[in-house]
Design an enzyme around this catalytic site. Structure first.
Site, PDB file in Angstrom:
ATOM      1  N   ARG A  72       1.220  -9.182  -2.574  1.00 13.26           N
ATOM      2  CA  ARG A  72       0.685  -8.814  -1.263  1.00 13.26           C
ATOM      3  C   ARG A  72       1.847  -8.716  -0.263  1.00 13.26           C
ATOM      4  O   ARG A  72       2.831  -9.478  -0.343  1.00 13.26           O
ATOM      5  CB  ARG A  72      -0.273  -9.925  -0.817  1.00 13.26           C
ATOM      6  CG  ARG A  72      -0.974  -9.719   0.506  1.00 13.26           C
ATOM      7  CD  ARG A  72      -2.101  -8.788   0.375  1.00 13.26           C
ATOM      8  NE  ARG A  72      -3.012  -8.869   1.515  1.00 13.26           N
ATOM      9  CZ  ARG A  72      -3.798  -7.851   1.858  1.00 13.26           C
ATOM     10  NH1 ARG A  72      -3.795  -6.705   1.198  1.00 13.26           N
ATOM     11  NH2 ARG A  72      -4.642  -7.980   2.867  1.00 13.26           N
ATOM     12  N   ASP A 111      -4.965  -6.531   8.408  1.00 10.31           N
ATOM     13  CA  ASP A 111      -5.813  -7.449   7.642  1.00 10.31           C
ATOM     14  C   ASP A 111      -5.703  -8.896   8.150  1.00 10.31           C
ATOM     15  O   ASP A 111      -6.451  -9.767   7.715  1.00 10.31           O
ATOM     16  CB  ASP A 111      -5.483  -7.384   6.144  1.00 10.31           C
ATOM     17  CG  ASP A 111      -6.331  -6.337   5.432  1.00 10.31           C
ATOM     18  OD1 ASP A 111      -7.343  -5.901   5.992  1.00 10.31           O
ATOM     19  OD2 ASP A 111      -5.983  -5.949   4.300  1.00 10.31           O
ATOM     20  N   THR A 151      -6.644   1.903  -0.849  1.00  6.27           N
ATOM     21  CA  THR A 151      -6.798   0.969  -1.975  1.00  6.27           C
ATOM     22  C   THR A 151      -7.199   1.684  -3.279  1.00  6.27           C
ATOM     23  O   THR A 151      -7.944   2.649  -3.271  1.00  6.27           O
ATOM     24  CB  THR A 151      -7.809  -0.161  -1.655  1.00  6.27           C
ATOM     25  OG1 THR A 151      -7.501  -0.705  -0.385  1.00  6.27           O
ATOM     26  CG2 THR A 151      -7.757  -1.256  -2.691  1.00  6.27           C
ATOM     27  N   ASN A 165      -3.625  -0.301   2.614  1.00  7.72           N
ATOM     28  CA  ASN A 165      -4.715  -0.601   3.534  1.00  7.72           C
ATOM     29  C   ASN A 165      -5.507   0.666   3.828  1.00  7.72           C
ATOM     30  O   ASN A 165      -6.027   1.246   2.901  1.00  7.72           O
ATOM     31  CB  ASN A 165      -4.236  -1.301   4.810  1.00  7.72           C
ATOM     32  CG  ASN A 165      -5.405  -1.996   5.514  1.00  7.72           C
ATOM     33  OD1 ASN A 165      -6.447  -2.220   4.903  1.00  7.72           O
ATOM     34  ND2 ASN A 165      -5.255  -2.312   6.775  1.00  7.72           N
ATOM     35  N   THR A 178      -2.782  -1.405  -2.623  1.00  8.61           N
ATOM     36  CA  THR A 178      -3.272  -0.765  -1.399  1.00  8.61           C
ATOM     37  C   THR A 178      -2.160  -0.530  -0.389  1.00  8.61           C
ATOM     38  O   THR A 178      -1.146  -1.234  -0.397  1.00  8.61           O
ATOM     39  CB  THR A 178      -4.366  -1.645  -0.733  1.00  8.61           C
ATOM     40  OG1 THR A 178      -4.938  -0.936   0.359  1.00  8.61           O
ATOM     41  CG2 THR A 178      -3.833  -2.967  -0.239  1.00  8.61           C
ATOM     42  N   SER A 213      -9.492  -8.567   0.518  1.00  5.54           N
ATOM     43  CA  SER A 213     -10.786  -8.594  -0.183  1.00  5.54           C
ATOM     44  C   SER A 213     -10.650  -8.115  -1.619  1.00  5.54           C
ATOM     45  O   SER A 213     -11.650  -7.997  -2.326  1.00  5.54           O
ATOM     46  CB  SER A 213     -11.794  -7.689   0.538  1.00  5.54           C
ATOM     47  OG  SER A 213     -12.035  -8.140   1.835  1.00  5.54           O
ATOM     48  N   GLY A 216     -12.228  -0.402  -1.280  1.00  6.66           N
ATOM     49  CA  GLY A 216     -13.288  -0.286  -0.273  1.00  6.66           C
ATOM     50  C   GLY A 216     -13.339  -1.457   0.690  1.00  6.66           C
ATOM     51  O   GLY A 216     -14.417  -1.797   1.194  1.00  6.66           O
ATOM     52  N   GLY A 217     -12.189  -2.100   0.972  1.00  5.40           N
ATOM     53  CA  GLY A 217     -12.198  -3.215   1.937  1.00  5.40           C
ATOM     54  C   GLY A 217     -13.196  -4.271   1.478  1.00  5.40           C
ATOM     55  O   GLY A 217     -13.261  -4.599   0.290  1.00  5.40           O
TER      56      GLY A 217
HETATM   57  N1  GLY Z   1      -6.397  -3.899   2.695  1.00  3.64           N
HETATM   58  C1  GLY Z   1      -7.673  -4.207   2.209  1.00  3.64           C
HETATM   59  C2  GLY Z   1      -7.725  -5.533   1.545  1.00  3.64           C
HETATM   60  O1  GLY Z   1      -6.710  -6.040   1.105  1.00  3.64           O
HETATM   61  O2  GLY Z   1      -8.760  -6.111   1.467  1.00  3.64           O
END
Ligand code: GLY
Length: 562
Positions: A93, A417, A375, A395, A393, A447, A467-468
């Site tokens: 991340r 985020d 994503t 984002n 992702t 997420s 999809g967030g």
């Molecule tokens: N950027 C979307 C997530 O990481 O949930």
């Protein structure tokens, strides 16, 4: 006659689009673009394992679905090792730059959304290259240069734009016009968006990828490329430095492990909220005979929506980067807690908004959810019993809408985020508490929900999505469809979904949920709203020694088997 024809057309539109199932005896790759799935299979055929295939597919999807992910972003990979039965999770991340501060997006006492979504300040330190290279180094069989070959080929020789990318380009066209390289790549000479079937070539990105393939992650994190990334971000008002890139490290984390009936569910720990909320929902539903309710019955959907509300309420309150805050997962996932939450669910109606969440805490605030365009997820299994679920992702679509000079690298807007201000929603309508406040080198809450299911120490399912916040509900629903409702992967992925993230107090349903069911859900007390394309899931299942792959028709991908 005309009315009857219109009614028939409406009914047809309500039916879920079928997912194309792929079958294979030796392995399977499900990505959200057919060229990425094929890149993975190419590695299996060249003697690689599921890790090689997943890394190749993710590098490739960053080229052919560049709105979704790429080397300017980050993600998570979950690996199940067939021989030992061990599972590992790698967190690559993005991190906040060292100069980031809690209120960096606050002006005159208010969080300014545009600052965390577009331009330099939105960019967090990318983890993609370091993470994918580290996963490959530890568990792959092929060299980095080999697994990057398909991505480099697609970037250099070009590929035909798929309908999904064409939609993304059309929607983002005004922002794409503002960056010369984005405009040259994704728009026609007259400034109009490239359409489905047009060829996109990314020669600058091909050269960058080749450099990384030749010299490894240092090519990205040090020297000329790092300088260009930092300069581009700073020229657009950002704070990311060459030293931030030099200091970036991916982190191995212990996966979360839970059970569902006779299966073990292995999933991603924080800084993703995905795995924790998924396991919490499964825990809440553990003692219900879901199969007896039926997959689209109002009773099941109400129960599921309530379990989601409790899980998301806890997400808002407790989740953050575990290197900075304590996430009380042991308490949240304890059978005593999930059973206590289940007892509080009323089968006759909803609760007051403030009453959702474990009794160890409550959350606040909210607004409408947005459909995430960014994503991408890849699921892979190989003949040695290895399984990989990898989600990456930038984002939202095309990240910060900022390319690092002439490198072709599209930089993420992952800073959005974080909770720019506790209780103030991000682009997905998600709120967070202090646990997800910004701090130097901290990872923003995610997420993403890469998940692997095993039975008798054999991987039987790899899944995850984009999809967030919809990732969490969509992945959970695909698992339930397969494990409780006995669907094959293609049917499970295509089936209509619901989503409730507690805040806002809205139950989203896809068009395939029939009107009578929606009315019944409204009678429970839900505010029911239709939403299209709720999350995009890629699933690979192993059944009777054969692999079945399904790419979500909502994004038009295609799984590939061998
Ligand atoms: N950027 C979307 C997530 O990481 O949930």
């Amino acid at each position: 006659m005309r009315v009857a024809a219109a009614l028939a057309l409406c009914c047809l539109l309500l039916l879920p689009r079928p997912a194309l199932a792929a079958w294979g005896a030796h392995g399977m790759v499900a990505a959200d673009h057919r060229l990425a799935s094929r890149a993975g299979v190419e590695m299996l055929q060249r003697g690689g394992n599921a890790i090689d295939a997943a890394v190749a597919a993710i590098f490739a999807v960053g080229v052919v679905n560049p709105a979704s992910c790429g080397i300017g972003g980050g993600g998570f990979v979950l690996i199940y090792l067939g021989k030992s039965g061990n599972a590992v999770a790698l967190d690559y991340r993005e991190t906040a730059p060292a100069a980031a501060s809690r209120d960096m997006f606050v002006r005159d006492g208010k969080a300014v959304a545009d600052l965390s979504r577009r331009g330099g300040l939105a960019v967090a330190v990318p983890g993609e290259v370091a993470g994918l290279a580290e996963a490959l180094r530890r568990y792959g069989k092929l060299p980095l240069a080999t697994v990057m070959e398909p991505a480099i080929r697609y970037a250099r020789d070009g590929f035909a734009v798929e309908p999904h990318l064409a939609d993304e380009i059309a929607e983002a066209a005004p922002d794409l016009r503002a960056d010369p390289l984005l405009a040259r790549t994704f728009l026609q000479a007259d400034g109009s968006p490239r359409r489905a079937g047009d060829t996109v070539r990314q020669p600058e990105l091909a050269a960058t990828l080749q450099h990384i393939a030749d010299d490894g992650p240092p090519a990205f994190y040090r020297g000329a490329m790092a300088k260009r990334i930092a300069q581009s971000v700073q020229a657009r008002g950002g704070i990311l430095t060459e030293d931030d890139l030099k200091q970036y490290r991916p982190t191995w984390r212990r996966p979360l492990r839970g059970s569902h009936h006779a299966a073990e569910v292995v999933t991603m720990p924080p800084p993703s909220s995905g795995g924790g909320v998924l396991l919490q929902i499964l825990g809440i539903l553990r003692h219900d005979e879901l199969a007896a309710f039926g997959p689209n019955s109002p009773t099941f959907l109400h129960l599921l929506a309530e379990a989601m509300q409790h899980g998301f309420a806890d997400r808002a309150r407790f989740y953050g980067d575990p290197d900075f805050v304590h996430v009380p997962l042991a308490d949240l996932l304890a059978p005593a807690n999930t059973a206590s939450v289940r007892r509080r669910i009323r089968m006759s109606g909803t609760l007051d908004h403030a009453d959702y969440g474990s009794t160890i805490g409550r959350g606040t605030g909210g607004r409408a959810a947005a459909v995430d365009a960014g994503t991408s997820h890849v699921s892979v299994m190989d003949a040695d019993g290895n399984a990989v679920a990898c989600t990456s992702t930038v984002n939202t679509a095309f990240g910060a809408m900022l390319v690092a000079g002439d490198t072709g690298i599209i930089l993420n807007n992952e800073m959005d985020d974080f909770s720019a201000q506790p209780g103030v929603p991000n682009v997905y309508g998600l709120i967070g508490a202090e646990a997800n406040a910004i701090a130097p080198r901290k990872r923003p809450l995610s997420s993403m929900t890469p998940t692997i299911v095993t039975r008798n120490r054999q991987a039987i399912l790899a899944a995850g999505g984009s999809g967030g916040p919809l990732i969490i509900s969509a992945t959970t629903e695909v698992l339930l469809n397969i494990l409780d409702f006995n669907m094959d992967a293609a049917t499970a992925v295509a089936a209509p979904r619901i989503h409730h993230q507690w805040t806002p107090a809205v139950l989203n349903v896809e068009p395939g949920i029939p009107p009578l069911t929606r009315q019944a859900l409204a009678r429970f007390g839900h505010v029911v709203k239709e939403m299209r394309d709720m999350g995009v899931v890629q699933a690979v299942r192993r059944t009777a020694g054969v692999f079945e792959g399904a790419s979500d028709p909502r994004k038009g991908g295609e799984a590939a088997g061998w």
